[in-house]
Design an enzyme around this catalytic site. Structure first.
Site, PDB file in Angstrom:
ATOM      1  N   GLU A 155       1.493  -0.466  -5.144  1.00 29.69           N
ATOM      2  CA  GLU A 155       0.460   0.549  -5.312  1.00 29.69           C
ATOM      3  C   GLU A 155       1.116   1.918  -5.314  1.00 29.69           C
ATOM      4  O   GLU A 155       1.419   2.473  -4.265  1.00 29.69           O
ATOM      5  CB  GLU A 155      -0.585   0.499  -4.197  1.00 29.69           C
TER       6      GLU A 155
ATOM      7  N   ASP B 186       0.822  -1.211   0.000  1.00 25.51           N
ATOM      8  CA  ASP B 186       0.000   0.000   0.000  1.00 25.51           C
ATOM      9  C   ASP B 186       0.860   1.267   0.000  1.00 25.51           C
ATOM     10  O   ASP B 186       1.854   1.347   0.724  1.00 25.51           O
ATOM     11  CB  ASP B 186      -0.865  -0.038   1.276  1.00 25.51           C
TER      12      ASP B 186
END
Ligand code: NOJ
Length: 541
Positions: free
Chosen positions: A242, A200
């Protein structure tokens, strides 16, 4: 070769809370997901990505982690997770989890200790300052809620740094102890057997004055060290990046094939929607032309929608306004720099447009990821807060609660979609499984076809020659040393006669989706594409 499994894999994103409730408490859980693995296997899924499943106060739906080493109680326990992993592996599938490196929850014991005293051994786990004037060139991501990346902490008597909600303090990667902690987190889940991580928010790990605090060299250096650690101890597991950035800025995240195995391709996604609405290929073609080659052992991960808003960070201001006008006419549809709607409602619930979008996803370079519920064309609920409107219960049947849970409706974590066009009576898995022409079955066939053609996973993109250019036509070959496929997409609502050059020595074009054969004449194939039609033509030599 099998270490490169991700290059020809189909991914599926699961929000555990929404998927299936096994114990009737109104929340999906790991046991519930386990009961649905055969469904995913039959769909053709190779790898499941789980949104965060860790203990959390859920201020950002689990991206605010309070304990990296266990499972949110409503989802189950670690034993359930291990059982799930075994069941996934027994079916020949894989599973990756979310690795949230950048920040913790403010409820994490590290932060609680850090704020309590300057002497705390955890104080330096976070980024503190006496002023809120540092790193002023850094943008705010959650624009609709946060006014600054600094928040004053009464207890600590200092400001702390956060790139997302103020309830998510950023970790301080200048502290070697933090670097070590997160490696330990990885080790823990890898030892349990996960097949990798979707990492993330990786651009934001370090802060440096005079920069926008994104994509810094220090960040790449640390990420590379994580990759070395994985290669050394856990070969065959993957890191998926990401980084919501332009393709040229994502490129360094692949390193020399020694950083991330995969990276999401953010900018291609809004352009698929733009192309479809405009009936013009140019913006899509432009971004693909702007997409650099990546190392052989790396792969893009492409998607149409996910659990967040449809982000418009990677488009120009003009295009953003255009996308908002076209796709988010109601103010409730907008959130931050994006659009909080699902695939089917965005595409007017028009099966032709939805199938065309999926066809692009499955034929363009990259391994595709499907967001749960979008394979049956689920709707959204723009009246729910934050991004919750695209995270509603999965619709399995036309029974109460869409077959998601036996709880009484008011106990569900979120209401089932009740818009008549998208309610479980109209949109559910069971009915679609029984209908050979359903979106679900069309997708299953597309996925099976794609997986049987490794050139769609590994081949290069080569633009097709179109002697008389047609703005609404997207035409390209996917090519490797042995094979090629010509993919044609008609973005227009009109039928179009098209003539496209085939690759040298092609004698027959075999339509992989319909079984038809076409014979080229003078190195050209001519055919009529129906409105929103698409063709996957294998070029047989
Ligand atoms: C990206 C995730 O996709 C999003 O849901 C989350 O809010 C932020 N990162 C912060 O973790």
């Amino acid at each position: 070769m099998s270490e490169l499994w991700y290059k020809n894999a189909v991914f599926y994103e699961v929000y555990v809370r929404a998927f299936f409730d096994s114990n009737g408490d109104g929340h999906g859980d790991l046991k519930g997901l386990m009961q649905k693995l055969d469904y995913l296997k039959d769909l053709g899924v190779d790898c499941i990505w789980l949104l965060p499943i860790y203990p959390s106060p859920l201020r950002d739906d689990g991206y605010d982690i309070a304990d990296y080493y266990s499972i949110l109680p409503t989802y189950g326990a670690l034993e359930d997770f291990c059982e799930l992993l075994d069941a996934v592996h027994a079916r020949g599938m894989r599973l990756i989890t979310d690795l949230v490196l950048n920040h913790t929850s403010d409820q994490h014991p590290w932060f609680q200790s850090a704020r309590s005293s300057r002497q705390s051994p955890y104080r330096d786990y976070y980024v503190w300052s006496d002023t809120d004037q540092k790193y002023r060139e850094t943008r705010i991501i959650f624009l609709d809620t946060e006014k600054s990346n600094w928040t004053w902490d009464e207890v600590a008597g200092q400001y702390y740094w956060h790139r997302f909600y103020s309830s998510q303090p950023d970790l301080n990667y200048d502290n070697p102890a933090v670097q070590e902690e997160m490696r330990n987190v990885m080790r823990f889940w890898l030892d349990l057997g996960v097949d990798g991580f979707r990492a993330d928010a990786v651009p934001y790990l370090f802060e440096r004055e005079g920069t926008n605090c994104e994509n810094l060299p220090e960040t790449h250096e640390y990420l590379k060290s994580l990759r070395r650690f994985m290669d050394e101890h856990y070969p065959g597991r993957i890191l998926l990046c990401e980084a919501n950035q332009w393709p040229e800025d994502v490129l360094p995240y692949f390193g020399d094939g020694d950083e991330f195995h995969m990276g999401f391709h953010f900018p291609v996604m809004p352009r698929i929607f733009k192309a479809l609405r405009e009936g013009r290929a140019d913006s899509l073609v432009d971004i693909l032309k702007r997409t650099p080659e990546i190392p052989e052992n790396c792969q893009w991960c492409t998607f149409l929608r996910n659990h967040d808003e449809l982000t418009l960070e990677m488009v120009s201001e003009e295009d953003r306004q255009w996308m908002w006008r076209e796709y988010a006419p109601h103010p409730r549809m907008r959130l931050n720099l994006g659009i909080r709607r699902r695939l089917a409602p965005l595409l007017d619930n028009d099966r032709r447009k939805i199938s065309l979008a999926y066809s692009l996803l499955f034929t363009l370079p990259g391994s595709p990821i499907i967001y749960y519920g979008d394979e049956i064309g689920m709707g959204d609920n723009i009246w729910l807060e934050d991004r919750n409107g695209v995270r509603t219960p999965m619709q399995w049947t036309n029974a109460p609660n869409g077959g998601f849970s036996s709880a009484s409706p008011e106990k569900l974590y979120a209401p089932v979609i009740d818009d008549p066009q998208f309610s479980p009576e109209r949109v559910n898995v069971t009915d679609q499984l029984n209908d050979p022409q359903s979106l679900l079955n069309v997708l299953r066939r597309m996925i099976a076809t794609r997986k049987a053609q490794s050139v769609l996973g590994k081949g290069k993109l080569q633009w097709a020659q179109i002697p008389t250019p047609l703005p609404s036509l997207v035409a390209f070959h996917r090519v490797d040393e042995i094979e090629s496929i010509l993919a044609l997409h008609n973005l227009s609502a009109q039928s179009q006669p098209v003539s496209v050059s085939v690759l040298p020595q092609t004698t027959v074009l075999h339509d992989l989706l319909t079984g038809e054969n076409f014979t080229p004449a003078d190195g050209m194939i001519s055919l009529i594409l129906q409105p929103y039609d698409y063709r996957w033509l294998k070029e047989i030599r």
